[in-house]
Motif scaffolding. Structure first.
Motif, PDB file in Angstrom:
ATOM      1  N   ILE A   1       0.859  -1.184   0.000  1.00  0.00           N
ATOM      2  CA  ILE A   1       0.000   0.000   0.000  1.00  0.00           C
ATOM      3  C   ILE A   1       0.896   1.234   0.000  1.00  0.00           C
ATOM      4  CG2 ILE A   1      -1.717   1.327   1.283  1.00  0.00           C
ATOM      5  CD1 ILE A   1      -2.588  -1.360   2.539  1.00  0.00           C
ATOM      6  N   ARG A   2       0.591   2.201  -0.859  1.00  0.00           N
ATOM      7  CA  ARG A   2       1.365   3.438  -0.911  1.00  0.00           C
ATOM      8  C   ARG A   2       0.429   4.629  -0.864  1.00  0.00           C
ATOM      9  NH1 ARG A   2       6.275   2.961  -5.138  1.00  0.00           N
ATOM     10  NH2 ARG A   2       7.414   1.423  -3.950  1.00  0.00           N
ATOM     11  N   LEU A   3       0.759   5.579  -0.025  1.00  0.00           N
ATOM     12  CA  LEU A   3      -0.008   6.811   0.088  1.00  0.00           C
ATOM     13  C   LEU A   3       0.956   7.986   0.033  1.00  0.00           C
ATOM     14  CD1 LEU A   3      -2.241   5.800   3.125  1.00  0.00           C
ATOM     15  CD2 LEU A   3      -2.941   5.857   0.737  1.00  0.00           C
ATOM     16  N   ALA A   4       0.611   9.010  -0.725  1.00  0.00           N
ATOM     17  CA  ALA A   4       1.435  10.211  -0.804  1.00  0.00           C
ATOM     18  C   ALA A   4       0.698  11.364  -0.159  1.00  0.00           C
ATOM     19  CB  ALA A   4       1.760  10.533  -2.254  1.00  0.00           C
ATOM     20  N   GLN A   5       1.427  12.215   0.528  1.00  0.00           N
ATOM     21  CA  GLN A   5       0.848  13.373   1.205  1.00  0.00           C
ATOM     22  C   GLN A   5       1.691  14.595   0.867  1.00  0.00           C
ATOM     23  OE1 GLN A   5      -1.849  13.765   3.375  1.00  0.00           O
ATOM     24  NE2 GLN A   5      -1.352  15.932   3.416  1.00  0.00           N
ATOM     25  N   ALA A   6       1.059  15.646   0.357  1.00  0.00           N
ATOM     26  CA  ALA A   6       1.768  16.893   0.079  1.00  0.00           C
ATOM     27  C   ALA A   6       2.283  17.480   1.391  1.00  0.00           C
ATOM     28  CB  ALA A   6       0.853  17.880  -0.631  1.00  0.00           C
ATOM     29  N   ASP A   7       3.293  18.307   1.288  1.00  0.00           N
ATOM     30  CA  ASP A   7       3.960  18.881   2.459  1.00  0.00           C
ATOM     31  C   ASP A   7       3.136  20.003   3.089  1.00  0.00           C
ATOM     32  OD1 ASP A   7       5.829  19.362   4.377  1.00  0.00           O
ATOM     33  OD2 ASP A   7       7.264  20.318   3.054  1.00  0.00           O
ATOM     34  N   LYS A   8       1.935  19.672   3.531  1.00  0.00           N
ATOM     35  CA  LYS A   8       1.092  20.635   4.242  1.00  0.00           C
ATOM     36  C   LYS A   8       0.670  19.988   5.557  1.00  0.00           C
ATOM     37  CE  LYS A   8      -0.889  23.023   0.309  1.00  0.00           C
ATOM     38  NZ  LYS A   8      -2.107  23.357  -0.407  1.00  0.00           N
ATOM     39  N   GLY A   9       1.101  20.576   6.640  1.00  0.00           N
ATOM     40  CA  GLY A   9       0.705  20.067   7.951  1.00  0.00           C
ATOM     41  C   GLY A   9       1.326  18.744   8.324  1.00  0.00           C
ATOM     42  N   LEU A  10       2.418  18.347   7.669  1.00  0.00           N
ATOM     43  CA  LEU A  10       3.077  17.095   8.025  1.00  0.00           C
ATOM     44  C   LEU A  10       3.808  17.260   9.351  1.00  0.00           C
ATOM     45  CD1 LEU A  10       4.545  16.001   4.576  1.00  0.00           C
ATOM     46  CD2 LEU A  10       2.564  15.045   5.750  1.00  0.00           C
ATOM     47  N   GLU A  11       3.824  16.213  10.126  1.00  0.00           N
ATOM     48  CA  GLU A  11       4.474  16.226  11.438  1.00  0.00           C
ATOM     49  C   GLU A  11       5.995  16.265  11.255  1.00  0.00           C
ATOM     50  OE1 GLU A  11       5.357  16.494  15.155  1.00  0.00           O
ATOM     51  OE2 GLU A  11       3.257  16.505  14.547  1.00  0.00           O
ATOM     52  N   PRO A  12       6.671  17.303  11.780  1.00  0.00           N
ATOM     53  CA  PRO A  12       8.127  17.400  11.590  1.00  0.00           C
ATOM     54  C   PRO A  12       8.907  16.324  12.328  1.00  0.00           C
ATOM     55  CG  PRO A  12       7.360  19.154  13.029  1.00  0.00           C
ATOM     56  CD  PRO A  12       6.139  18.440  12.507  1.00  0.00           C
ATOM     57  N   SER A  13       8.254  15.554  13.221  1.00  0.00           N
ATOM     58  CA  SER A  13       8.957  14.482  13.932  1.00  0.00           C
ATOM     59  C   SER A  13       8.998  13.185  13.134  1.00  0.00           C
ATOM     60  CB  SER A  13       8.315  14.235  15.296  1.00  0.00           C
ATOM     61  OG  SER A  13       6.984  13.781  15.134  1.00  0.00           O
ATOM     62  N   ASN A  14       8.338  13.130  11.967  1.00  0.00           N
ATOM     63  CA  ASN A  14       8.484  11.956  11.111  1.00  0.00           C
ATOM     64  C   ASN A  14       9.973  11.806  10.831  1.00  0.00           C
ATOM     65  OD1 ASN A  14       8.973  10.868   8.258  1.00  0.00           O
ATOM     66  ND2 ASN A  14       6.901  10.171   8.701  1.00  0.00           N
ATOM     67  N   PRO A  15      10.547  10.627  10.989  1.00  0.00           N
ATOM     68  CA  PRO A  15      12.005  10.496  10.875  1.00  0.00           C
ATOM     69  C   PRO A  15      12.558  10.912   9.513  1.00  0.00           C
ATOM     70  CG  PRO A  15      10.956   8.343  10.963  1.00  0.00           C
ATOM     71  CD  PRO A  15       9.903   9.347  11.296  1.00  0.00           C
ATOM     72  N   ALA A  16      11.841  10.638   8.430  1.00  0.00           N
ATOM     73  CA  ALA A  16      12.323  11.033   7.101  1.00  0.00           C
ATOM     74  C   ALA A  16      12.321  12.553   6.957  1.00  0.00           C
ATOM     75  CB  ALA A  16      11.479  10.387   6.003  1.00  0.00           C
ATOM     76  N   ILE A  17      11.269  13.189   7.450  1.00  0.00           N
ATOM     77  CA  ILE A  17      11.182  14.655   7.377  1.00  0.00           C
ATOM     78  C   ILE A  17      12.230  15.293   8.277  1.00  0.00           C
ATOM     79  CG2 ILE A  17       9.728  16.653   7.898  1.00  0.00           C
ATOM     80  CD1 ILE A  17       7.296  14.905   7.122  1.00  0.00           C
ATOM     81  N   ALA A  18      12.353  14.802   9.507  1.00  0.00           N
ATOM     82  CA  ALA A  18      13.311  15.370  10.463  1.00  0.00           C
ATOM     83  C   ALA A  18      14.736  15.267   9.941  1.00  0.00           C
ATOM     84  CB  ALA A  18      13.186  14.664  11.807  1.00  0.00           C
ATOM     85  N   LEU A  19      15.106  14.112   9.381  1.00  0.00           N
ATOM     86  CA  LEU A  19      16.451  13.938   8.854  1.00  0.00           C
ATOM     87  C   LEU A  19      16.669  14.823   7.637  1.00  0.00           C
ATOM     88  CD1 LEU A  19      19.205  12.595   8.926  1.00  0.00           C
ATOM     89  CD2 LEU A  19      18.219  10.652   7.681  1.00  0.00           C
ATOM     90  N   TYR A  20      15.712  14.850   6.719  1.00  0.00           N
ATOM     91  CA  TYR A  20      15.824  15.701   5.528  1.00  0.00           C
ATOM     92  C   TYR A  20      15.999  17.169   5.937  1.00  0.00           C
ATOM     93  CZ  TYR A  20      14.763  17.796   0.993  1.00  0.00           C
ATOM     94  OH  TYR A  20      14.830  18.526  -0.176  1.00  0.00           O
TER      95      TYR A  20
END
Length: 151
Positions: free
Chosen positions: A75-94
C-alpha cells in the motif's frame, strides 16, 4: 605512450563542504522513549526510512522536501507537504541535513576526528555529528525528542 593528466600532479587540497554527503546506513531511531532499527538512505531524491523491526517492520517513509510517501505491505499513500508532522524520521532527517548545508542556519565545528553541526529545523534545535568522511554518526534533537544513532 602513457598519458598522465596534469591534474593528478597538482597539490590541491579539498576543504570539507558543510553537511553530510549522500549515504546509506542502518540507524537506531528513538522517539519519546520508543526505539526501532531502520535502513536509512539519503540521496538526490531525498530521504528514505525503512523500519526493520518492531510491529512497524516493513513501514517505509520517503520524503523529498515537497511530499511524503508512506508505504506498507504494497500500500502506498502520498501526502503533500502541508501540515506534516516534523517528527516523522524522514522529514526530520531531511530538514536537518538541509539546514546543515546552509551555513546561515547552522554552524559546524571540528570535534573528535569529525564534525559537529548545530542547527534548527521546524522540529527544533539539533546536533548532527559526522565522521571525517562526512558520514552521519548521530542526530539528536533538543530534549532528545528524536534521536538517530547511525551504524
Amino acid at each position: 605512450m602513457l598519458f598522465i593528466p596534469a591534474l593528478l600532479l597538482c597539490g590541491c587540497s579539498v576543504q570539507p563542504q558543510q553537511g553530510a554527503a549522500y549515504f546509506s546506513a542502518e540507524a537506531e531511531i528513538g522517539f519519546n522513549g520508543a526505539s526501532y532499527s531502520a535502513a536509512v538512505v539519503y540521496n538526490a531524491n531525498g530521504v528514505e526510512v525503512d523500519v526493520l523491526d518492531t510491529a512497524a517492520a516493513g513501514l517505509r517513509f520517503v520524503y523529498d522536501g515537497a511530499s511524503l510517501l508512506f508505504g506498507y505491505s504494497g500500500i502506498r499513500l502520498a501526502q503533500a507537504d502541508k501540515g506534516l508532522e516534523p517528527s516523522n524520521p524522514a522529514i526530520a532527517l531531511y530538514d536537518a541535513l538541509s539546514a546543515a548545508k546552509d551555513s546561515e542556519s547552522s554552524s559546524m565545528f571540528t570535534v573528535d576526528g569529525g564534525f559537529l553541526i548545530n542547527g534548527k529545523t521546524p522540529l527544533g534545535a539539533f546536533e548532527l555529528r559526522l565522521s571525517r568522511d562526512m558520514e552521519p554518526q548521530s542526530l539528536i534533537f533538543e530534549n532528545n525528542a528524536l534521536t538517530m544513532e547511525f551504524e
